[in-house]
Design an enzyme around this catalytic site. Structure first.
Site, short mmCIF file in Angstrom:
data_model
loop_
_atom_site.label_atom_id
_atom_site.label_comp_id
_atom_site.label_asym_id
_atom_site.label_seq_id
_atom_site.Cartn_x
_atom_site.Cartn_y
_atom_site.Cartn_z
N GLU A 175 0.83 -1.21 0.00
CA GLU A 175 0.00 0.00 0.00
C GLU A 175 0.86 1.26 0.00
OE1 GLU A 175 -2.72 0.51 3.32
OE2 GLU A 175 -3.59 2.29 2.42
N LYS A 217 -2.46 -1.95 -3.21
CA LYS A 217 -3.52 -1.11 -2.64
C LYS A 217 -3.15 0.37 -2.83
CE LYS A 217 -6.00 -0.13 1.66
NZ LYS A 217 -6.70 -0.70 2.79
#
Ligand code: 13P
Length: 336
Positions: A175, A217
Site C-alpha cells: 500500500e 492497494k
C-alpha cells in the site's frame, strides 16, 4: 498457480473486496470519540464483531485486515476473531507495520517502520490464522514532495516487508498511499503516484517478490481536497486506469483501492466507473476502511447494543461496493 496467487484471488474475485478494519488504537479512538463513544477494548471489539458477523461478510467481503489488538480478541459469544471471519468464508489479514514516522533528513515526510523482528511477528500471526498482511507507505504531495528520498526509502521498506511476508506463506498487500490533502491538481497526483508505484515495483522485483502473490492497494487519481481543479468522476476513473496500466506489471492479480477520505458514495461511484472503463486484465476492487464503515459507525453509536440496525447499514454499503467492483452500481440501487 502458486498458493499465494490462489489466496490473493480468493480475497478479491467474484465481486468481493477487503474490509480494512485495522485502525490502530489511536486512530480508532479518534473515530469513536467523533461519535461520542468511549474507546475501550470492549467497545472496539463490539463494533468490529458486529460488522464481522453480518450477513454481507459471506457475499461481499473476501478479506478483513485486523489490528494486533483485534486478532487476539475473543468475541462476546466465545469465538476467536480470526475464526469468526473464517467461518463466513473470508480470510483474516493483519496490519504489520508499526506506523509512519518522520523521515530523517526530510522531516516533513514519512517513513513507515516495523521491519525489526518482523519475521517472528509474522510467524505468530500465521499461527493465529492470518493469511495476508498490510503495510502502508504514505506520501504527501507538494511541488517538492514526495522527494526521491521518501519514494526510494518507502519502496525499499515495502519490498523487504513483502519478501518476508511471502517467506511466511502469506500475501502482502503493498500500500503506497499518495495522500489527497493539498491543493494540487489531479495531473500532479497522476505524475507523483506513477513515480511512487514504479519505484515500488522496481524494488519488489529487485527483492525477488513473486508479483502474482501480492495485492496492490493504491490511491485513486484525484485532485487535492483543497484544489480548485475539480474534475468529473469519469475523468478520475480514466486517469486512475491509465496510471495503473502504465506502472503495474501484468503479473499482479489485482488492485484493491483505499478510500483515502472520499465519502462512501464518491468511493463507490469512482470504483464503479473504474470497472466500467477497465481495459486492463487487473481485478479492480475495494479495500476500504472509512468508505465501508462510516455510516455503520454513526448508526451504531446511537445504540451500541442494536446489532441489527448496524448490520443492515453495513450490509447495504458492502453490497454497493461489491456492485461497484463489478461495474454494476447505480444511484437507483444506492437509494432503493
Ligand atoms: P481508508 O479506506 O479509510 O482510506 O482506509 C484504508 C486503509 O487501510 C488505509 O491504510
Amino acid at each position: 498457480m502458486s498458493e499465494l496467487n490462489k489466496i490473493a484471488l480468493k480475497i478479491i474475485s467474484n465481486g468481493k473486496g477487503i474490509l480494512a478494519a485495522d485502525e490502530s488504537n489511536g486512530t480508532m479512538t479518534k473515530r469513536l470519540e467523533a461519535v461520542n463513544v468511549t474507546s475501550t477494548p470492549e467497545n472496539r471489539l463490539l463494533f468490529r464483531e458486529t460488522l464481522f458477523s453480518s450477513e454481507s461478510m459471506k457475499k461481499y467481503i473476501g478479506g478483513v485486515i485486523l489490528y494486533d489488538e483485534t486478532i487476539n480478541q475473543t468475541t462476546n459469544f466465545g469465538k476467536s476473531i480470526p475464526d469468526l471471519i473464517s467461518s463466513s468464508g473470508a480470510i483474516p489479514g493483519i496490519k504489520v507495520d508499526s506506523g509512519a514516522k518522520s523521515l530523517a533528513n526530510s522531516p516533513e515526510e514519512k517513513i513507515t517502520e516495523g521491519l525489526d523482528g518482523l519475521r517472528e511477528r509474522l510467524n505468530k500471526y500465521y499461527d493465529l490464522g492470518a493469511r495476508f498482511t498490510k503495510w502502508r507507505g504514505v506520501y504527501n504531495i507538494s511541488n517538492k514532495y514526495p522527494s526521491k528520498l521518501a519514494i526510494n526509502s518507502n519502496a525499499h521498506a515495502l519490498s523487504r516487508y513483502s519478501a518476508l511476508v511471502q517467506e511466511s506463506k502469506m500475501v502482502p498487500i503493498v500500500e503506497p498511499e499518495v495522500l489527497m490533502e493539498g491543493n494540487h491538481s489531479a495531473d500532479l497526483c497522476f505524475k507523483k503516484t506513477s513515480e511512487v508505484i514504479e519505484k515500488c515495483f522496481e524494488e519488489l522485483i529487485l527483492h525477488k517478490v513473486d508479483l502474482s502473490g501480492i495485492i496492490l492497494k493504491p490511491n485513486m487519481i484525484l485532485p487535492g481536497n483543497q484544489s480548485k481543479d475539480k474534475i468529473s468522476n469519469e475523468e478520475i476513473s480514466q486517469k486512475t486506469i491509465e496510471c495503473l496500466k502504465n506502472s503495474v506489471p501484468s503479473e499482479v492479480p489485482g488492485i484493491a483501492f483505499l478510500s483515502g477520505g472520499q465519502s462512501e458514495i464518491e468511493a463507490t461511484e469512482n470504483l464503479n466507473l473504474i470497472n466500467q472503463n477497465n481495459n486492463t486484465k487487473f481485478i479492480m476492487t475495494y479495500s476500504y476502511g472509512r468508505a465501508l464503515q462510516q455510516s455503520a459507525l454513526r448508526i451504531w453509536s446511537k445504540n451500541i447494543k442494536d446489532i441489527k440496525v448496524t448490520q443492515n447499514t453495513f450490509n447495504h454499503r458492502a453490497k454497493m461496493c461489491s456492485l461497484a467492483a463489478q461495474g454494476k452500481w447505480s444511484n437507483e440501487l444506492e437509494n432503493k
